[in-house]
Design a protein around this motif. Structure first.
Motif, PDB file in Angstrom:
ATOM      1  N   ALA A  35      -3.493   5.542  -4.179  1.00 49.73           N
ATOM      2  CA  ALA A  35      -4.059   4.281  -4.687  1.00 49.73           C
ATOM      3  C   ALA A  35      -3.052   3.579  -5.585  1.00 49.73           C
ATOM      4  CB  ALA A  35      -5.347   4.567  -5.456  1.00 49.73           C
ATOM      5  N   GLY A  36      -2.329   4.359  -6.399  1.00 49.73           N
ATOM      6  CA  GLY A  36      -1.328   3.774  -7.280  1.00 49.73           C
ATOM      7  C   GLY A  36      -0.175   3.162  -6.511  1.00 49.73           C
ATOM      8  N   LEU A  37       0.300   3.878  -5.465  1.00 52.30           N
ATOM      9  CA  LEU A  37       1.383   3.336  -4.652  1.00 52.30           C
ATOM     10  C   LEU A  37       0.936   2.093  -3.887  1.00 52.30           C
ATOM     11  CD1 LEU A  37       2.999   6.596  -3.209  1.00 52.30           C
ATOM     12  CD2 LEU A  37       4.088   4.955  -4.747  1.00 52.30           C
ATOM     13  N   ALA A  38      -0.293   2.124  -3.382  1.00 54.71           N
ATOM     14  CA  ALA A  38      -0.815   0.968  -2.652  1.00 54.71           C
ATOM     15  C   ALA A  38      -0.863  -0.252  -3.563  1.00 54.71           C
ATOM     16  CB  ALA A  38      -2.206   1.276  -2.096  1.00 54.71           C
ATOM     17  N   ALA A  39      -1.269  -0.056  -4.823  1.00 54.28           N
ATOM     18  CA  ALA A  39      -1.324  -1.162  -5.783  1.00 54.28           C
ATOM     19  C   ALA A  39       0.087  -1.658  -6.108  1.00 54.28           C
ATOM     20  CB  ALA A  39      -2.036  -0.712  -7.051  1.00 54.28           C
ATOM     21  N   ARG A  40       1.020  -0.708  -6.250  1.00 52.46           N
ATOM     22  CA  ARG A  40       2.395  -1.099  -6.580  1.00 52.46           C
ATOM     23  C   ARG A  40       3.001  -1.954  -5.478  1.00 52.46           C
ATOM     24  NH1 ARG A  40       6.813   3.558  -7.433  1.00 52.46           N
ATOM     25  NH2 ARG A  40       5.454   3.994  -9.229  1.00 52.46           N
ATOM     26  N   TYR A  41       2.776  -1.556  -4.220  1.00 50.01           N
ATOM     27  CA  TYR A  41       3.366  -2.296  -3.101  1.00 50.01           C
ATOM     28  C   TYR A  41       2.463  -3.422  -2.588  1.00 50.01           C
ATOM     29  CZ  TYR A  41       7.011   1.289  -2.780  1.00 50.01           C
ATOM     30  OH  TYR A  41       8.075   2.120  -3.048  1.00 50.01           O
ATOM     31  N   ARG A  42       1.287  -3.541  -3.201  1.00 52.73           N
ATOM     32  CA  ARG A  42       0.337  -4.599  -2.835  1.00 52.73           C
ATOM     33  C   ARG A  42      -0.028  -4.533  -1.349  1.00 52.73           C
ATOM     34  NH1 ARG A  42       2.746  -9.834  -6.253  1.00 52.73           N
ATOM     35  NH2 ARG A  42       2.648  -8.810  -8.310  1.00 52.73           N
ATOM     36  N   VAL A  43      -0.420  -3.325  -0.932  1.00 52.13           N
ATOM     37  CA  VAL A  43      -0.869  -3.121   0.442  1.00 52.13           C
ATOM     38  C   VAL A  43      -2.152  -2.297   0.409  1.00 52.13           C
ATOM     39  CG1 VAL A  43       1.452  -3.185   1.440  1.00 52.13           C
ATOM     40  CG2 VAL A  43       0.490  -0.993   0.682  1.00 52.13           C
ATOM     41  N   SER A  44      -2.804  -2.187   1.543  1.00 50.57           N
ATOM     42  CA  SER A  44      -3.999  -1.358   1.636  1.00 50.57           C
ATOM     43  C   SER A  44      -3.589   0.118   1.667  1.00 50.57           C
ATOM     44  CB  SER A  44      -4.775  -1.693   2.906  1.00 50.57           C
ATOM     45  OG  SER A  44      -4.039  -1.295   4.051  1.00 50.57           O
ATOM     46  N   THR A  45      -4.527   0.999   1.354  1.00 53.62           N
ATOM     47  CA  THR A  45      -4.232   2.440   1.411  1.00 53.62           C
ATOM     48  C   THR A  45      -3.930   2.866   2.848  1.00 53.62           C
ATOM     49  OG1 THR A  45      -6.618   2.903   1.536  1.00 53.62           O
ATOM     50  CG2 THR A  45      -5.575   3.042  -0.639  1.00 53.62           C
ATOM     51  N   VAL A  46      -4.501   2.173   3.834  1.00 55.09           N
ATOM     52  CA  VAL A  46      -4.215   2.493   5.242  1.00 55.09           C
ATOM     53  C   VAL A  46      -2.728   2.273   5.536  1.00 55.09           C
ATOM     54  CG1 VAL A  46      -4.640   1.832   7.643  1.00 55.09           C
ATOM     55  CG2 VAL A  46      -6.551   1.998   6.029  1.00 55.09           C
ATOM     56  N   THR A  47      -2.184   1.121   5.091  1.00 53.26           N
ATOM     57  CA  THR A  47      -0.772   0.820   5.292  1.00 53.26           C
ATOM     58  C   THR A  47       0.095   1.811   4.535  1.00 53.26           C
ATOM     59  OG1 THR A  47      -1.216  -1.539   5.622  1.00 53.26           O
ATOM     60  CG2 THR A  47       1.025  -0.935   4.977  1.00 53.26           C
ATOM     61  N   LEU A  48      -0.313   2.144   3.319  1.00 45.77           N
ATOM     62  CA  LEU A  48       0.446   3.082   2.501  1.00 45.77           C
ATOM     63  C   LEU A  48       0.501   4.452   3.167  1.00 45.77           C
ATOM     64  CD1 LEU A  48       0.344   5.394   0.055  1.00 45.77           C
ATOM     65  CD2 LEU A  48       2.040   3.563  -0.035  1.00 45.77           C
ATOM     66  N   ARG A  49      -0.619   4.897   3.706  1.00 43.83           N
ATOM     67  CA  ARG A  49      -0.644   6.211   4.363  1.00 43.83           C
ATOM     68  C   ARG A  49       0.202   6.235   5.621  1.00 43.83           C
ATOM     69  NH1 ARG A  49      -7.109   6.939   3.329  1.00 43.83           N
ATOM     70  NH2 ARG A  49      -6.938   7.763   1.183  1.00 43.83           N
ATOM     71  N   ARG A  50       0.299   5.116   6.310  1.00 47.00           N
ATOM     72  CA  ARG A  50       1.187   5.032   7.479  1.00 47.00           C
ATOM     73  C   ARG A  50       2.635   5.254   7.049  1.00 47.00           C
ATOM     74  NH1 ARG A  50       0.637  -0.365  10.640  1.00 47.00           N
ATOM     75  NH2 ARG A  50       2.153   0.699  11.977  1.00 47.00           N
ATOM     76  N   ALA A  51       3.009   4.677   5.917  1.00 47.40           N
ATOM     77  CA  ALA A  51       4.367   4.851   5.403  1.00 47.40           C
ATOM     78  C   ALA A  51       4.614   6.303   5.012  1.00 47.40           C
ATOM     79  CB  ALA A  51       4.597   3.936   4.203  1.00 47.40           C
ATOM     80  N   LEU A  52       3.651   6.905   4.326  1.00 47.33           N
ATOM     81  CA  LEU A  52       3.798   8.297   3.914  1.00 47.33           C
ATOM     82  C   LEU A  52       3.884   9.224   5.126  1.00 47.33           C
ATOM     83  CD1 LEU A  52       1.361   8.505   0.861  1.00 47.33           C
ATOM     84  CD2 LEU A  52       3.867   8.413   0.814  1.00 47.33           C
ATOM     85  N   ALA A  53       3.144   8.890   6.184  1.00 45.39           N
ATOM     86  CA  ALA A  53       3.171   9.710   7.395  1.00 45.39           C
ATOM     87  C   ALA A  53       4.568   9.722   8.013  1.00 45.39           C
ATOM     88  CB  ALA A  53       2.149   9.197   8.404  1.00 45.39           C
ATOM     89  N   VAL A  54       5.259   8.573   7.951  1.00 46.52           N
ATOM     90  CA  VAL A  54       6.633   8.513   8.468  1.00 46.52           C
ATOM     91  C   VAL A  54       7.545   9.430   7.656  1.00 46.52           C
ATOM     92  CG1 VAL A  54       8.650   7.030   8.808  1.00 46.52           C
ATOM     93  CG2 VAL A  54       6.369   6.170   9.374  1.00 46.52           C
TER      94      VAL A  54
END
Length: 247
Positions: A35-54
């Motif tokens: 949630a913190g990373l999603a807020a920092r990058y101003r994206v949804s948690t879904v988008t953030l999790r896609r990045a983490l998955a990579v």
């Protein structure tokens, strides 16, 4: 004509990857919450999790259930020496590396009868060797010897053969030839379980066949190593044609 605009999750991947590889985020360090990373990058948690998955797929980030995402500590690699059919002796002797070895007698499967050129159901001695460092598996070897060729030491757990097994070495008598076939592939379910890796993690698989001077196959070994935990070295020796050197 302009190029395609990179998606937000790729931009996040690039930024976090740079921070990890440059050392701004240290190995073993916990990343901020999703949630913190999603807020920092101003994206949804879904988008953030896609990045983490990579990043997880690249082996840079490890998700620990109930704890969060951590920068993965570099895995120490073992070295396999092709042609000699063994783990590098210095690697195998590393104090932190522990090898578990067990053996049993099994009937030959169809695949093994093909490798060993034996009738289906022939009795084989199977040695299973697993290398671990602080509980993390580094490699798996299953070594098969025809029952009538198995040295007494292999059956009696003699220390000399056990030491050879800890190096994933050829266990039988010195072969005349060793043929090794190497490929990168997905792990089998048994390999994934033993090595504690996901089904999409690539393994370096080595099929090693030892043959005596009569042409009889004396041993077959099936080895599998997670791709990020193994280096393999193969050396070619050129034989000069005596007709050319003495012509």
């Amino acid at each position: 004509m302009t190029g395609a605009v990179p998606s937000r999750h790729h931009e996040i991947v690039d930024d976090l990857r740079h921070q990890i590889t440059s050392g701004s985020i240290k190995p073993g360090e916990r990343l901020p919450s999703e949630a913190g990373l999603a807020a920092r990058y101003r994206v949804s948690t879904v988008t953030l999790r896609r990045a983490l998955a990579v990043l997880q797929g690249e082996g840079l980030v490890e998700k620990i259930h109930g704890k969060g995402n951590y920068v993965r500590r570099p895995r120490r690699k073992v070295m396999y020496v092709g042609g000699w059919g063994t783990l590098d002796p210095w690697t195998a002797a590393e104090p932190k590396l522990r090898i578990t070895v067990r053996h049993t007698t099994v009937p030959a499967s169809v695949h093994l009868t093909t490798l060993l050129k034996l009738p289906t159901g022939s009795r084989l001695v199977e040695y299973t060797c697993l290398s671990l460092e602080q509980g993390t598996p580094h490699g798996l070897a299953r070594i098969y010897i025809p029952r009538d060729l198995a040295p007494a030491g292999v059956l009696d757990d003699d220390s000399a053969y056990r030491e050879a097994a800890t190096r994933f070495a050829v266990l039988g008598s010195s072969p005349a030839t060793i043929r090794e076939t190497v490929c990168a592939r997905s792990p089998t379910p048994d390999e994934a379980s033993a090595l504690r890796i996901g089904p999409t993690t690539a393994v370096l698989a080595i099929t090693r066949i030892a043959t005596d001077s009569t042409g009889r196959v004396t041993e077959a070994a099936l080895l599998a190593f997670p791709g990020d935990r193994i280096d393999a070295v193969f050396t070619a020796h050129h034989v000069l044609d005596e007709r050319l050197t003495h012509g």
